[in-house]
Scaffold this active site. Structure first.
Site, PDB file in Angstrom:
ATOM      1  N   HIS A 151      -5.901   0.067   6.858  1.00  0.00           N
ATOM      2  CA  HIS A 151      -5.799  -0.659   8.130  1.00  0.00           C
ATOM      3  C   HIS A 151      -7.081  -0.554   8.963  1.00  0.00           C
ATOM      4  O   HIS A 151      -7.615  -1.557   9.430  1.00  0.00           O
ATOM      5  CB  HIS A 151      -4.635  -0.130   8.966  1.00  0.00           C
ATOM      6  N   GLU A 171      -0.284   6.362  17.295  1.00  0.00           N
ATOM      7  CA  GLU A 171       1.173   6.215  17.196  1.00  0.00           C
ATOM      8  C   GLU A 171       1.833   7.372  17.916  1.00  0.00           C
ATOM      9  O   GLU A 171       1.309   8.492  17.919  1.00  0.00           O
ATOM     10  CB  GLU A 171       1.609   6.263  15.728  1.00  0.00           C
ATOM     11  N   LYS A 206      -1.380  -9.215  11.602  1.00  0.00           N
ATOM     12  CA  LYS A 206      -1.104  -9.108  13.048  1.00  0.00           C
ATOM     13  C   LYS A 206      -1.804 -10.261  13.766  1.00  0.00           C
ATOM     14  O   LYS A 206      -2.967 -10.560  13.491  1.00  0.00           O
ATOM     15  CB  LYS A 206      -1.590  -7.766  13.588  1.00  0.00           C
ATOM     16  N   LYS A 210      -0.753  10.408  14.395  1.00  0.00           N
ATOM     17  CA  LYS A 210       0.674  10.367  14.723  1.00  0.00           C
ATOM     18  C   LYS A 210       0.934  11.370  15.844  1.00  0.00           C
ATOM     19  O   LYS A 210       0.173  12.309  16.047  1.00  0.00           O
ATOM     20  CB  LYS A 210       1.506  10.732  13.492  1.00  0.00           C
ATOM     21  N   LYS A 227       0.832  -1.177   0.000  1.00  0.00           N
ATOM     22  CA  LYS A 227       0.000   0.000   0.000  1.00  0.00           C
ATOM     23  C   LYS A 227       0.884   1.252   0.000  1.00  0.00           C
ATOM     24  O   LYS A 227       2.027   1.142   0.434  1.00  0.00           O
ATOM     25  CB  LYS A 227      -0.938   0.022   1.209  1.00  0.00           C
ATOM     26  N   ASP A 234      -3.312   6.865   4.477  1.00  0.00           N
ATOM     27  CA  ASP A 234      -2.236   6.027   5.024  1.00  0.00           C
ATOM     28  C   ASP A 234      -2.778   4.965   5.984  1.00  0.00           C
ATOM     29  O   ASP A 234      -2.247   3.862   6.055  1.00  0.00           O
ATOM     30  CB  ASP A 234      -1.236   6.939   5.756  1.00  0.00           C
TER      31      ASP A 234
HETATM   32  C1  BG6 Z   1       1.939   1.900   7.737  1.00  0.00           C
HETATM   33  C2  BG6 Z   1       1.841   3.396   7.602  1.00  0.00           C
HETATM   34  O1  BG6 Z   1       1.093   1.278   6.812  1.00  0.00           O
HETATM   35  O2  BG6 Z   1       1.551   1.523   9.051  1.00  0.00           O
HETATM   36  C3  BG6 Z   1       2.710   4.072   8.635  1.00  0.00           C
HETATM   37  O3  BG6 Z   1       2.265   3.771   6.300  1.00  0.00           O
HETATM   38  C4  BG6 Z   1       2.373   3.580  10.015  1.00  0.00           C
HETATM   39  O4  BG6 Z   1       2.560   5.483   8.561  1.00  0.00           O
HETATM   40  C5  BG6 Z   1       2.372   2.060  10.065  1.00  0.00           C
HETATM   41  O5  BG6 Z   1       3.332   4.093  10.915  1.00  0.00           O
HETATM   42  C6  BG6 Z   1       1.862   1.563  11.386  1.00  0.00           C
HETATM   43  O6  BG6 Z   1       2.078   0.178  11.467  1.00  0.00           O
HETATM   44  P1  BG6 Z   1       2.248  -0.540  12.867  1.00  0.00           P
HETATM   45  O7  BG6 Z   1       2.287  -1.983  12.531  1.00  0.00           O
HETATM   46  O8  BG6 Z   1       3.525  -0.020  13.464  1.00  0.00           O
HETATM   47  O9  BG6 Z   1       1.071  -0.165  13.693  1.00  0.00           O
END
Ligand code: BG6
Length: 493
Positions: free
Chosen positions: A234, A210, A176, A334, A142, A229
């Site tokens: 997700h 995050e 996951k 973020k 992606k 993103d």
């Molecule tokens: C990615 C995004 O798909 O997923 C990132 O592009 C993000 O911006 C990341 O930080 C988060 O993944 P995880 O597994 O760390 O939660």
């Protein structure tokens, strides 16, 4: 079974941060089929040994025991090879072809960990060079496009060359362990099904928070934003895992058919819901873990005055019999106060209260924790018979919140297969269950597009995202969004 995994974008961030460590883990634990090759591809001129040295130095710069070092790295490094390529040059594909012909592996994986602008040309050229054989699988990272139209164009170009059964569209959240456990919980136990519906469930919260900012990806992120993103893929995939109907079997298409129905049932946006039920935020300077951190506008690669969102909160509904009237809240951002991803399923109160219900929030819900811990917690009320003395005589035991906790890491041990490791092994084995079909992606883009359009209109009126200080939980409007229904995000209680 022998395999060749060609890693386009082989020197990029994703390769050395996620993909190669995941392959190294699989190698460490003996899950990779013997006799595989990993061929990194990028534009730099490197020999195999120089590529190995580059990856070794990258691994050494990261504090993470997933990256092998020392002798262990040297053993893993024997799998690593390198091929210089400019993806727009047909001759370079011929060289790759000769390299692959050296051993004629049973499975050839073309992993496109590159900018999505290159997906179309790479697939066309792979086809033209005769590199799209029945043994070939293509993996697309992606984002697949930046809107519905570009997504369709990429999918159409890829399908000119590969059958749908050869196309592995990655959403690493599906790999996951906690997401697989959510499906196992729902479809491996009869207990949940009777109450997994509007009569018992009051609301559902999906949070992916995050602490990291945009790191070295400022320029990419500035053209992307949190909606594209994180939400389009997700968060909506998590929503599907919660809301989908039981599939008729565990095969890829049965699961994807049910997810697609959820995406198509998401309430369409109206001007009113766009104005009231979506919050767009961007982080300003603040502090995290005692450190001052700059605002988004001060990050490298971010355009001055950028309106790109680093935070989204929204409220939606699913228009079907199971879920009508149940609000689904999605929140991601973020530079938030914690790294924390969970799905909280809030249950309705009992229809008739025979106990005085204490005024606590937090009981009466099921929380599926995705990270940093991975498990689930059922928050219930129990009878508190802790009081002694005169009070015990005077009062019948009241209700108190208690928690039934299942920690998957403790239960299954730390040697569980991580998301990318799971997905890479599935690609090699040809299992499509945890990958996204083109029609799912299109439905997700179709649903987020009105949000993107409404933000463009706001931008034109000079209205940017709401600012929030780094290290907080986002703009206050996100709390107000759930408070309108009488709810709170779970860290607020
Ligand atoms: C990615 C995004 O798909 O997923 C990132 O592009 C993000 O911006 C990341 O930080 C988060 O993944 P995880 O597994 O760390 O939660």
């Amino acid at each position: 079974m022998s395999f060749d995994l060609v890693l386009f974008g082989g020197t990029g961030d994703l390769a050395w941060r996620k993909l190669l460590p995941a392959l190294a883990q699989a190698y460490r634990h003996g899950s990779l089929p013997q006799g595989g090759r990993i061929i990194g591809v990028a534009r730099d001129s490197l020999t195999d040994d120089e590529y190995r040295a580059l990856i070794r130095s990258r691994f050494e710069g990261v504090e993470d025991d997933k990256q092998p070092t020392g002798e262990e790295f040297e053993r893993f490094a024997q799998l690593l090879h390198y091929q210089r390529m400019d993806l727009t040059q047909p001759d370079d594909y011929q060289q790759l072809k000769s390299r692959l012909a050296e051993r004629n592996a049973d499975v050839v994986v073309m992993y496109l960990a590159t900018a999505p602008q290159l997906f179309t040309v790479a697939c066309e050229q792979l086809g033209a060079a005769g590199l799209a054989t029945p043994q070939t699988r293509v993996v697309l990272e992606k984002p697949l496009g930046h809107d519905l139209q570009s997504n369709r164009a990429i999918n159409a170009a890829v399908r000119q060359v590969f059958d749908e059964g050869q196309i592995f569209r990655i959403d690493h959240y599906l790999g996951k362990p906690s997401v697989q456990n959510l499906l196992a919980l729902r479809f491996g136990n009869a207990l949940f099904e009777p109450w997994w519906r509007r009569e018992t469930i009051a609301s559902i919260e999906i949070t992916i928070a995050e602490q990291l900012g945009v790191e070295a990806r400022g320029a990419f992120y500035d053209g992307t934003g949190a909606l594209r993103d994180m939400v389009q893929n997700h968060a909506l995939q998590l929503l599907c895992a919660i809301a989908m109907e039981p599939p008729i079997n565990a095969h890829a298409d049965a699961i994807r058919d049910e997810k697609l129905k959820v995406l198509r049932s998401l309430s369409p946006w109206t001007p009113t819901t766009l104005a009231q039920d979506v919050v767009r935020g961007q982080y300003a300077a603040g502090s995290l873990a005692g450190q001052r951190v700059p605002g988004y506008q001060g990050e490298d690669g971010v355009a001055p005055g950028s309106h790109t969102e680093t935070f989204v909160a929204l409220r939606t509904q699913i228009a079907n019999w199971r879920w009508a009237g149940v609000p689904f809240y999605i929140r991601t951002g973020k530079r938030l106060a914690a790294r924390e991803a969970h799905i909280a399923i809030h249950l309705r109160p009992t229809p008739h209260a025979i106990y005085p219900t204490p005024l606590v929030c937090g009981a009466n819900r099921l929380v599926i924790h995705l990270q940093p811990r991975d498990g689930l917690a059922l928050h219930l009320f129990a009878a508190a018979s802790e009081t002694r003395g005169a009070q015990a005589l005077a009062e019948a035991p009241g209700l108190t919140p208690v928690q039934l906790d299942l920690d998957f890491e403790q239960r299954f041990g730390s040697r569980r297969v991580g998301a990318y490791e799971r997905l890479l092994l599935d690609v090699i084995a040809g299992r499509l269950n945890l990958f996204v079909r083109a029609d799912e992606q299109e439905a997700a883009w179709r649903w987020v597009e009105p949000i993107m359009q409404s933000w463009q209109e706001q931008d034109a009126r000079g209205e940017g995202p709401r600012l929030y200080a780094a290290g907080t939980w986002g703009p206050g409007a996100a709390s107000a969004l759930v408070a309108r229904d009488g709810n709170t995000w779970i860290e607020e209680c």
